[in-house]
Motif scaffolding. Sequence first.
Motif, mmCIF file in Angstrom:
data_model
loop_
_atom_site.group_PDB
_atom_site.id
_atom_site.type_symbol
_atom_site.label_atom_id
_atom_site.label_comp_id
_atom_site.label_asym_id
_atom_site.label_seq_id
_atom_site.Cartn_x
_atom_site.Cartn_y
_atom_site.Cartn_z
ATOM 1 N N TRP A 190 29.087 -7.836 -56.286
ATOM 2 C CA TRP A 190 28.639 -8.987 -57.071
ATOM 3 C C TRP A 190 27.808 -9.933 -56.223
ATOM 4 O O TRP A 190 26.794 -10.442 -56.679
ATOM 5 C CB TRP A 190 29.827 -9.731 -57.652
ATOM 6 N N ARG A 191 28.209 -10.188 -54.988
ATOM 7 C CA ARG A 191 27.435 -11.070 -54.095
ATOM 8 C C ARG A 191 26.069 -10.475 -53.803
ATOM 9 O O ARG A 191 25.068 -11.180 -53.771
ATOM 10 C CB ARG A 191 28.199 -11.301 -52.794
ATOM 11 N N TRP A 192 26.030 -9.157 -53.582
ATOM 12 C CA TRP A 192 24.758 -8.506 -53.298
ATOM 13 C C TRP A 192 23.804 -8.654 -54.485
ATOM 14 O O TRP A 192 22.627 -8.959 -54.313
ATOM 15 C CB TRP A 192 24.970 -7.020 -52.973
ATOM 16 N N ARG A 193 24.323 -8.424 -55.703
ATOM 17 C CA ARG A 193 23.485 -8.565 -56.897
ATOM 18 C C ARG A 193 22.963 -9.983 -57.040
ATOM 19 O O ARG A 193 21.803 -10.192 -57.407
ATOM 20 C CB ARG A 193 24.275 -8.192 -58.152
ATOM 21 N N THR A 194 23.811 -10.962 -56.761
ATOM 22 C CA THR A 194 23.386 -12.362 -56.850
ATOM 23 C C THR A 194 22.258 -12.635 -55.873
ATOM 24 O O THR A 194 21.247 -13.253 -56.233
ATOM 25 C CB THR A 194 24.579 -13.299 -56.579
#
Length: 89
Positions: A43-47
């Motif tokens: 999720w952090r990577w996508r953000t």
Amino acid sequence: MNTTPTLASAPHQAAPPRTHVTPADVSRRHYSLATLRSIVATWRWRTRFRGDLEQRLKGDPHLIDDIGLTRPQVEAEIAKPFWQVSNPL
């Protein structure tokens, strides 16, 4: 003498056997800590990826053309929430 019933002295009643599985049972999952960390990292990577894509779109739209994406594709990707998986661009 104490006549208050306790858990140990209460008669035991077994739960009736389950004969069917409900949709709530199917959707209930148990994840390990490592799996949860992996999900949060994704999720952090996508953000970060979507934020970087937005900055590139604003700063130099020609870079988007250079990697073979259209403006509507980039805007659709940027609009997605962090938990939603990207479609292959």
